[in-house]
Motif scaffolding. Structure first.
Motif, PDB file in Angstrom:
ATOM      1  N   PRO A   1       3.939  15.374  -8.792  1.00  0.00           N
ATOM      2  CA  PRO A   1       3.339  15.791  -7.536  1.00  0.00           C
ATOM      3  C   PRO A   1       3.453  17.287  -7.319  1.00  0.00           C
ATOM      4  O   PRO A   1       4.351  17.925  -7.841  1.00  0.00           O
ATOM      5  CB  PRO A   1       4.126  15.020  -6.491  1.00  0.00           C
ATOM      6  N   PRO A   2       2.532  17.856  -6.545  1.00  0.00           N
ATOM      7  CA  PRO A   2       2.585  19.289  -6.272  1.00  0.00           C
ATOM      8  C   PRO A   2       3.804  19.652  -5.451  1.00  0.00           C
ATOM      9  O   PRO A   2       4.220  18.891  -4.594  1.00  0.00           O
ATOM     10  CB  PRO A   2       1.290  19.546  -5.500  1.00  0.00           C
TER      11      PRO A   2
ATOM     12  N   GLU B   1      -4.114  11.831  -8.273  1.00  0.00           N
ATOM     13  CA  GLU B   1      -4.828  12.540  -7.222  1.00  0.00           C
ATOM     14  C   GLU B   1      -5.019  11.661  -5.982  1.00  0.00           C
ATOM     15  O   GLU B   1      -4.869  12.135  -4.853  1.00  0.00           O
ATOM     16  CB  GLU B   1      -6.188  13.011  -7.739  1.00  0.00           C
ATOM     17  N   ARG B   2      -5.317  10.377  -6.164  1.00  0.00           N
ATOM     18  CA  ARG B   2      -5.525   9.497  -5.019  1.00  0.00           C
ATOM     19  C   ARG B   2      -4.229   9.274  -4.236  1.00  0.00           C
ATOM     20  O   ARG B   2      -4.258   9.090  -3.021  1.00  0.00           O
ATOM     21  CB  ARG B   2      -6.083   8.133  -5.465  1.00  0.00           C
ATOM     22  N   VAL B   3      -3.124   9.270  -4.936  1.00  0.00           N
ATOM     23  CA  VAL B   3      -1.846   9.012  -4.273  1.00  0.00           C
ATOM     24  C   VAL B   3      -1.261  10.277  -3.655  1.00  0.00           C
ATOM     25  O   VAL B   3      -0.834  10.281  -2.494  1.00  0.00           O
ATOM     26  CB  VAL B   3      -0.837   8.396  -5.263  1.00  0.00           C
ATOM     27  N   TYR B   4      -1.216  11.352  -4.418  1.00  0.00           N
ATOM     28  CA  TYR B   4      -0.552  12.573  -3.965  1.00  0.00           C
ATOM     29  C   TYR B   4      -1.489  13.686  -3.517  1.00  0.00           C
ATOM     30  O   TYR B   4      -1.042  14.701  -2.997  1.00  0.00           O
ATOM     31  CB  TYR B   4       0.347  13.121  -5.079  1.00  0.00           C
ATOM     32  N   GLY B   5      -2.797  13.516  -3.747  1.00  0.00           N
ATOM     33  CA  GLY B   5      -3.746  14.569  -3.390  1.00  0.00           C
ATOM     34  C   GLY B   5      -3.823  14.780  -1.882  1.00  0.00           C
ATOM     35  O   GLY B   5      -3.600  13.865  -1.083  1.00  0.00           O
ATOM     36  N   ALA B   6      -4.154  16.003  -1.484  1.00  0.00           N
ATOM     37  CA  ALA B   6      -4.220  16.369  -0.069  1.00  0.00           C
ATOM     38  C   ALA B   6      -5.246  15.533   0.694  1.00  0.00           C
ATOM     39  O   ALA B   6      -6.290  15.161   0.159  1.00  0.00           O
ATOM     40  CB  ALA B   6      -4.559  17.851   0.058  1.00  0.00           C
TER      41      ALA B   6
END
Length: 217
Positions: free
Chosen positions: A59-60, A180-185
């Motif tokens: 994650p970012p 991306e779907r889980v942790y994306g903004a």
């Protein structure tokens, strides 16, 4: 639970994918007692718990200024329709960059990934819990039965309830974790519940992840 995700950008995406994958996989320990031990969590290592082979991604990183204060951080999650109620422990990153998961001996306790959003604020808040551990059924064992429209209540340190409504769920291979779907903004306040699912591989590790998506009501 852990997972891997293909990188879209040279280093950031690659790391993001590797980290998220591990979290998804490590969050569920298979029943095989002979399986290898998972990466130790900084707070409480899970002795001899199986190591999932997943792609949970990395994650970012969140800026220090976004760190929550004591009252804003979530402390409890409740899913009335499934009769699930659990305190929330804080989960960070392991030394190898993977997301921590609750230790196997605390299988009935879910965790909040502190590198994600704070529930109630813009962005995805990620809660991770075991399905089963070597000690038996765990907190998210019945999460597969949740339905669209179900309510998920998260309380903060002041006891204030935040009500989320389930919008969808999906079961995905740990080898193709949707980082991306889980942790994306996200523009609004959203919630993701992650656990293991599916059959077990030859080493006793669950091969899939169950992900539940919800939005602030």
């Amino acid at each position: 639970m852990h997972a891997r995700t293909p990188s879209r950008r040279p280093r950031t995406a690659a790391l993001l994918t590797a980290l998220l994958t591990c979290a998804a996989l490590t969050a569920c320990a298979g029943p095989a007692p002979s399986a290898a031990a998972p990466p130790a969590a900084a707070s409480a290592p899970a002795p001899s718990a199986p190591t999932p082979t997943t792609t949970h991604g990395q994650p970012p990183a969140r800026d220090a200024k976004d760190a929550p204060d004591a009252t804003a951080a979530p402390t409890q999650v409740t899913i009335p329709s499934l009769k699930i109620s659990s305190p929330l422990m804080r989960l960070g990153l392991n030394a190898d960059g993977t997301v921590e998961v609750p230790p196997a001996e605390k299988g009935m306790t879910a965790g909040w990934y502190t590198g994600g959003a704070v529930p109630g604020r813009p962005g995805p808040a990620v809660l991770i819990g075991h399905n089963d551990t070597r000690f038996g059924r765990a907190v998210f064992h019945d999460l597969k039965d949740i339905r669209k429209g179900a309510e998920v209540v998260v309380r903060d340190g002041a006891g204030t309830p935040l009500r989320f409504t389930v919008t969808s769920k999906e079961t995905v291979s740990k080898k193709a974790f949707p980082t991306e779907r889980v942790y994306g903004a996200t523009k609004g306040s959203t919630l993701r519940l992650v656990t293991c699912d599916g059959a077990f591989d030859a080493e006793g590790h669950p091969v899939d992840n169950l992900i539940v998506y919800a939005e602030l009501s």
